[in-house]
Enzyme design. Structure first.
Site, mmCIF file in Angstrom:
data_model
loop_
_atom_site.group_PDB
_atom_site.id
_atom_site.type_symbol
_atom_site.label_atom_id
_atom_site.label_comp_id
_atom_site.label_asym_id
_atom_site.label_seq_id
_atom_site.Cartn_x
_atom_site.Cartn_y
_atom_site.Cartn_z
ATOM 1 N N GLY A 82 7.752 39.530 -70.297
ATOM 2 C CA GLY A 82 6.346 39.153 -70.211
ATOM 3 C C GLY A 82 5.775 39.508 -68.859
ATOM 4 O O GLY A 82 6.521 39.722 -67.895
ATOM 5 N N GLN B 14 0.217 39.286 -61.748
ATOM 6 C CA GLN B 14 1.451 39.853 -61.195
ATOM 7 C C GLN B 14 1.295 41.317 -60.775
ATOM 8 O O GLN B 14 2.129 41.845 -60.053
ATOM 9 C CB GLN B 14 2.601 39.732 -62.199
ATOM 10 C CG GLN B 14 3.003 38.286 -62.487
ATOM 11 C CD GLN B 14 4.156 38.223 -63.469
ATOM 12 O OE1 GLN B 14 3.946 38.270 -64.673
ATOM 13 N NE2 GLN B 14 5.371 38.136 -62.952
ATOM 14 N N CYS C 161 11.703 35.380 -63.042
ATOM 15 C CA CYS C 161 10.328 35.888 -62.959
ATOM 16 C C CYS C 161 10.355 37.170 -62.146
ATOM 17 O O CYS C 161 11.041 37.239 -61.114
ATOM 18 C CB CYS C 161 9.443 34.845 -62.278
ATOM 19 S SG CYS C 161 7.747 35.380 -62.064
ATOM 20 N N LEU C 162 9.607 38.176 -62.593
ATOM 21 C CA LEU C 162 9.601 39.460 -61.891
ATOM 22 C C LEU C 162 9.074 39.339 -60.457
ATOM 23 O O LEU C 162 9.372 40.179 -59.617
ATOM 24 C CB LEU C 162 8.773 40.489 -62.672
ATOM 25 C CG LEU C 162 9.345 40.905 -64.032
ATOM 26 C CD1 LEU C 162 8.352 41.777 -64.780
ATOM 27 C CD2 LEU C 162 10.679 41.627 -63.878
ATOM 28 N N HIS D 78 5.342 30.644 -69.864
ATOM 29 C CA HIS D 78 5.593 31.160 -68.512
ATOM 30 C C HIS D 78 4.402 32.018 -68.042
ATOM 31 O O HIS D 78 3.897 31.845 -66.942
ATOM 32 C CB HIS D 78 6.897 31.979 -68.544
ATOM 33 C CG HIS D 78 7.257 32.642 -67.253
ATOM 34 N ND1 HIS D 78 8.413 32.356 -66.574
ATOM 35 C CD2 HIS D 78 6.615 33.588 -66.513
ATOM 36 C CE1 HIS D 78 8.463 33.097 -65.460
ATOM 37 N NE2 HIS D 78 7.381 33.853 -65.421
ATOM 38 N N GLU D 79 3.944 32.928 -68.912
ATOM 39 C CA GLU D 79 2.855 33.834 -68.522
ATOM 40 C C GLU D 79 1.533 33.090 -68.387
ATOM 41 O O GLU D 79 0.740 33.389 -67.493
ATOM 42 C CB GLU D 79 2.724 35.002 -69.513
ATOM 43 C CG GLU D 79 3.974 35.865 -69.677
ATOM 44 C CD GLU D 79 4.653 36.256 -68.375
ATOM 45 O OE1 GLU D 79 3.971 36.407 -67.353
ATOM 46 O OE2 GLU D 79 5.888 36.378 -68.379
ATOM 47 N N HIS E 81 1.198 31.519 -65.053
ATOM 48 C CA HIS E 81 0.810 32.460 -63.988
ATOM 49 C C HIS E 81 -0.713 32.511 -63.824
ATOM 50 O O HIS E 81 -1.214 32.705 -62.724
ATOM 51 C CB HIS E 81 1.290 33.876 -64.330
ATOM 52 C CG HIS E 81 2.668 34.196 -63.852
ATOM 53 N ND1 HIS E 81 3.040 34.163 -62.528
ATOM 54 C CD2 HIS E 81 3.779 34.592 -64.531
ATOM 55 C CE1 HIS E 81 4.313 34.518 -62.417
ATOM 56 N NE2 HIS E 81 4.786 34.774 -63.614
#
Ligand code: CO
Length: 169
Positions: free
Chosen positions: A46, A51, A88-89, A130-131, A134
């Protein structure tokens, strides 16, 4: 299509609240496509627009066969609780146990600007939550104890400093 650069903690943009999308314009669909490409290149499940430095409420997720791009995603229902390890990226090498809803109902606009409602469970439900976090500047390190968070953030800040030094030399 083009790859976008993923922003890494502690960049302050990650803490900003993203703005609602007024219209799923060509610019937004282009952003969605770039985000899918960037997510795949990074082997993520995701990605939220913040991000890649765009403060718009846009997310993409890809779990198994399901690939979703949503503008203005919103959780309108949920059920159950489950704890699972998450990364997480934006937080390289950080894995933490996060408690989330087991099932969620998410409303949003798809890439055609149509309203869709998605019933998700398992990893898809987790990725969506999660997204969506953000978009309000919430990161997985906010979901752990204060002590653990302090340990993780000092480690991340130290690594960011080392990367900056390495870039200069
Ligand atoms: Co993330």
């Amino acid at each position: 299509m083009s790859l976008r650069e993923i922003i890494v903690y502690p960049d302050p943009v990650l803490r900003k609240k993203s703005a609602y999308v007024e219209e799923v314009s060509k610019k937004i669909t282009q952003l969605m496509r770039d985000m899918v490409e960037t997510m795949h290149a990074s082997r993520g499940v995701g990605l939220a627009a913040v991000q890649v430095g765009v403060l718009k409420r846009v997310i993409v997720v890809n779990v198994g066969e399901t690939l979703l791009a949503l503008a203005n995603p919103e959780i309108i229902g949920g059920d159950g609780e489950v704890q699972m390890e998450e990364g997480c990226l934006c937080l390289p090498q950080v894995l933490v146990e996060v408690m989330r809803k087991e099932k969620v109902k998410v409303k949003g606009l798809n890439e055609k600007g149509e309203e869709v409602v998605i019933d998700a469970e398992g990893l898809l439900a987790r990725a969506l939550q999660h997204e969506i976090d953000h978009l309000d500047g919430v990161l997985i390190i906010d979901k752990v104890s204060k002590l653990k968070r302090e340990l993780l953030t000092s480690k991340l800040r130290k690594e960011a400093k080392e990367r900056a030094i390495a870039k200069k030399s």
